[in-house]
Enzyme design. Sequence first.
Site, short mmCIF file in Angstrom:
data_model
loop_
_atom_site.label_atom_id
_atom_site.label_comp_id
_atom_site.label_asym_id
_atom_site.label_seq_id
_atom_site.Cartn_x
_atom_site.Cartn_y
_atom_site.Cartn_z
N ASP A 101 0.84 -1.20 0.00
CA ASP A 101 0.00 0.00 0.00
C ASP A 101 0.87 1.25 0.00
O ASP A 101 2.03 1.19 0.41
CB ASP A 101 -0.88 0.02 1.26
CG ASP A 101 -1.87 -1.13 1.27
OD1 ASP A 101 -2.18 -1.65 0.19
OD2 ASP A 101 -2.32 -1.50 2.37
N1 URA Z 1 -1.07 -5.79 4.06
C1 URA Z 1 -1.57 -4.53 4.05
O1 URA Z 1 -2.62 -4.26 4.62
N2 URA Z 1 -0.91 -3.60 3.35
C2 URA Z 1 0.26 -3.83 2.72
O2 URA Z 1 0.85 -2.92 2.13
C3 URA Z 1 0.78 -5.14 2.77
C4 URA Z 1 0.09 -6.11 3.43
#
Ligand code: URA
Length: 230
Positions: A101
């Site tokens: 993310d």
């Molecule tokens: N899980 C999440 O919620 N975000 C990420 O970036 C990676 C794994």
Amino acid sequence: MRLDRFISKHTRSSQKAARQAIASGRVHIDGAAERNPTVTVGRFHTVTLDESVLQSRESHYLMLHKPAGYLSATRDPTHPTVLDLVDPALRPQLHIGGRLDRATSGLLILTNDGRWSRRLTEPREKHPKVYHVRTLQPITPETAVRFAEGIYFPYEGLTTSPAQLEQLGRCEARLTIYEGRYHQVKRMFVAVGNRVVALHRERMGEIQLDPSLAPGECRRLRHHEIASVG
Ligand code: URA
């Protein structure tokens, strides 16, 4: 794949046209003219037709220390993307092996080897993904138990694989998961009434984020790191 089929597929031409191009010496494999239409093209051969490179033999495997704020995308009109942080000459070839993310930092793999990155990220391959997590609320002892049982995600209609939670502080833990579902870590914590406020990926399979890489820096993977994916 046979050379004539390869040429026809990559140039969207008929096999007859492909065979003519081969017979006239316009096709080169690894720099040498190849006139045999039935030779096999391997995925790391460099194949050219006239001046066009149809396939490049060189494979690239990079680890990037992704800073928070960068999108795991190849281009975006608004936000900087992780590709902005790598050598411009490599950018058109690379894809991301396991997105993060925008607010998440840590280990991101970029490669042009799709089979390899699929093995690294496919849930059934069970390569661990290890995250350092900070949460809004204190982490309860029940959290580790629920994560080990698996969390049901109603949208996908699936239960996550058993995950291991190692508590490091009141609001801090190391979490090992074996899949990479959309917002997986955040949704797992939401499912137990908590919220992730900071997330950082430390490891994928045997590939550990190199502590010498500052946020925004990348390096090529070493042979043993590439080979560890199997
Ligand atoms: N899980 C999440 O919620 N975000 C990420 O970036 C990676 C794994």
